[in-house]
Design a protein around this motif. Sequence first.
Motif, short mmCIF file in Angstrom:
data_model
loop_
_atom_site.label_atom_id
_atom_site.label_comp_id
_atom_site.label_asym_id
_atom_site.label_seq_id
_atom_site.Cartn_x
_atom_site.Cartn_y
_atom_site.Cartn_z
N ALA A 132 39.32 28.17 83.98
CA ALA A 132 39.66 29.09 85.07
C ALA A 132 38.42 30.36 84.70
CB ALA A 132 40.95 29.53 84.77
N VAL A 133 37.97 31.03 85.76
CA VAL A 133 36.79 31.81 85.35
C VAL A 133 37.78 33.49 85.22
CG1 VAL A 133 34.80 33.25 86.30
CG2 VAL A 133 35.12 30.82 86.49
N PRO A 134 37.48 34.10 84.23
CA PRO A 134 38.15 35.46 84.23
C PRO A 134 37.94 36.47 85.44
CG PRO A 134 37.22 34.78 82.15
CD PRO A 134 36.51 33.86 83.05
N GLN A 135 38.78 37.00 85.81
CA GLN A 135 38.41 38.03 86.85
C GLN A 135 38.51 39.52 86.31
OE1 GLN A 135 38.26 36.73 90.16
NE2 GLN A 135 38.12 34.90 89.17
N ILE A 150 30.36 37.62 73.28
CA ILE A 150 30.91 37.12 74.32
C ILE A 150 31.01 35.78 74.28
CG2 ILE A 150 29.92 36.45 76.70
CD1 ILE A 150 28.24 39.03 76.89
N VAL A 151 30.33 34.85 73.76
CA VAL A 151 30.46 33.32 73.62
C VAL A 151 31.88 33.24 72.53
CG1 VAL A 151 28.27 32.78 73.81
CG2 VAL A 151 28.82 32.85 71.50
N ALA A 152 31.88 34.06 71.55
CA ALA A 152 33.16 33.95 70.74
C ALA A 152 34.27 34.19 71.47
CB ALA A 152 32.87 34.91 69.32
N SER A 153 34.11 35.36 72.13
CA SER A 153 35.65 35.74 72.90
C SER A 153 35.83 34.69 73.78
CB SER A 153 35.42 36.95 73.59
OG SER A 153 36.51 37.29 74.32
N TYR A 154 34.88 34.00 74.43
CA TYR A 154 35.09 33.22 75.58
C TYR A 154 35.62 31.67 74.75
CZ TYR A 154 34.45 29.51 79.09
OH TYR A 154 34.53 28.31 79.98
N LEU A 155 35.28 31.55 73.75
CA LEU A 155 35.70 30.15 72.97
C LEU A 155 37.17 30.36 72.59
CD1 LEU A 155 35.07 27.32 71.87
CD2 LEU A 155 34.77 28.47 69.48
N THR A 156 37.36 31.46 71.83
CA THR A 156 38.86 31.89 71.13
C THR A 156 39.90 32.06 72.07
OG1 THR A 156 37.98 33.93 70.24
CG2 THR A 156 37.56 32.11 68.98
N LYS A 157 39.20 33.36 73.00
CA LYS A 157 40.50 33.75 74.02
C LYS A 157 40.59 33.14 75.41
CE LYS A 157 41.30 36.99 71.11
NZ LYS A 157 41.07 38.52 71.32
N THR A 158 39.35 32.36 75.93
CA THR A 158 39.54 31.86 77.10
C THR A 158 39.91 30.32 76.94
OG1 THR A 158 37.94 33.46 78.04
CG2 THR A 158 38.34 31.33 79.26
N LEU A 159 39.05 29.52 76.00
CA LEU A 159 39.35 28.19 75.80
C LEU A 159 40.40 28.16 74.95
CD1 LEU A 159 35.77 26.99 75.82
CD2 LEU A 159 37.45 26.87 77.95
N LEU A 171 37.02 39.94 75.83
CA LEU A 171 35.98 40.37 76.64
C LEU A 171 35.61 39.54 77.72
CD1 LEU A 171 33.08 40.83 73.63
CD2 LEU A 171 34.70 42.57 74.53
N ASN A 172 35.64 39.98 78.92
CA ASN A 172 35.41 39.31 80.17
C ASN A 172 34.07 39.12 80.31
OD1 ASN A 172 34.92 38.84 83.13
ND2 ASN A 172 36.90 39.04 83.41
N PRO A 173 33.72 37.75 80.36
CA PRO A 173 32.31 37.46 80.23
C PRO A 173 31.43 38.06 81.58
CG PRO A 173 33.37 35.38 80.57
CD PRO A 173 34.39 36.64 80.18
N ILE A 174 32.14 37.71 82.53
CA ILE A 174 31.50 38.19 83.84
C ILE A 174 31.13 39.70 84.03
CG2 ILE A 174 31.51 38.11 86.47
CD1 ILE A 174 31.53 35.31 85.02
N ARG A 175 31.93 40.45 83.48
CA ARG A 175 31.99 42.03 83.37
C ARG A 175 30.97 42.46 82.45
NH1 ARG A 175 38.28 43.69 83.43
NH2 ARG A 175 38.80 42.89 85.48
N GLN A 176 30.93 41.73 81.39
CA GLN A 176 29.96 41.76 80.29
C GLN A 176 28.50 41.50 80.79
OE1 GLN A 176 30.52 42.54 76.38
NE2 GLN A 176 32.06 43.52 77.40
#
Length: 424
Positions: free
Chosen positions: A421-424, A319-328, A371-376
């Motif tokens: 922005a928070v993934p939906q 989750i944290v890796a996807s957030y860093l690389t794909k979201t940020l 990976l959507n962090p909220i869904r995860q």
Amino acid sequence: MVETVIVLFNRDLRVRDHPALAAACAEARHVVPLFVLDPAVQNRGRAGFLAESLADLRASLRDLGGDLVVRRGDPVAETVRVARDVGASAVWASGDVSAFARDRERRLARDCRTERLEFRLFPGVTVVPPGLLKPGRGDHYQVFTPYWRAWTVTRWREVVAAPEQVSLPPGVEPGVLPRVRGRPYLPGGESRVWPRLELWLRHCLTGYAAGHDDLAGDRTSRLSPYLHFGCVSPLELARLAARNEDFVRQLCWRDFYHQVTYAFPDISRRDYRPRRRDWNEDKEAADAWREGLTGLPIVDAGMRQLAAEGWMHNRARLIVASYLTKTLQIHWRTGADHFADLLLDADIANNSGNWQWVAGTGNDTRPNRTLNPIRQARKFDPEGEYVRRYVPEINSIPDKSIHEPWKLASPVPGYPAPISAVPQ
């Protein structure tokens, strides 16, 4: 019979199922177990675990009549120096895969030739040796599933028993062990892992498939630091856990990344599969991610667990890796380097391989996977127990809002709003 053999320990700090040590004790009159503290690879986050593991290894070797000889400096120069001092005729070690380890092995082989010492590498760091399995084309498997199929039908070597006796040459100064500065979250050492391992095999292995993604339940084995330092043999563990394919599959993933790194030693620095991409250089966002202050509780909980324990639940790592690389959109090396600094189990092959997999530059066949962090969080921490454990600022939030505190009517005191922005 050989007179004296040096067994150079690196990431194999055990006496059970240690092929190099067992062969030396069987074929040589005297054996010098040697560990060289290399200032080039010292890491404060893992220093305590390493120190405890070395102390435990020394105690085991002394129980067998030997000792662990400890030196400080360049491993090649110190090994050759010890070989001269004891009149050794051979240096044996367990083969490894990283660029740093391979360079050390090449230099050691070169200097052993100069000194007329036999140099031999043995298996032991993986279940299946990293260069053994090859596809019809190419020098290694680039995709996991074909590797898994080949790996499962490969005949594994037999587990090697610990030697009955280790005979050190007379007059060898054993050297001083590093001091344990601060207790690691997990105790290091071969004798420490076996009670934990046996308990986990007895009570948790059967339910591994159903529970290993449960963030709050924390039913993972936490054996990865012991595998990284070689306090337990991956082969012996695979044989003991053979009845559970899901767990053994994780050991195969570890072997998979080791054979990838063996073929692509620059995995920690260069994209395995280069893709045109503009990475974000937002230092403030990267710092917020490192500090667990992104405003997304599931991400912050993972990062704070890492900082507190030197370990992170595997699902949280994704989750944290996807957030860093794909979201940020921040380069995977930023994350890999931070993990390498703090994780007890951060070996180069698995850490870099997994980060590249998530970032889409590695072995994932779906490089755009996000990976959507909220869904995860809703799926793997539905009651919010995991995030409450590591992000106490949000403990007063109702359960239905625990993963989305920004939706509340007023800000949560002491907890930041989301930095992106928070993934939906």
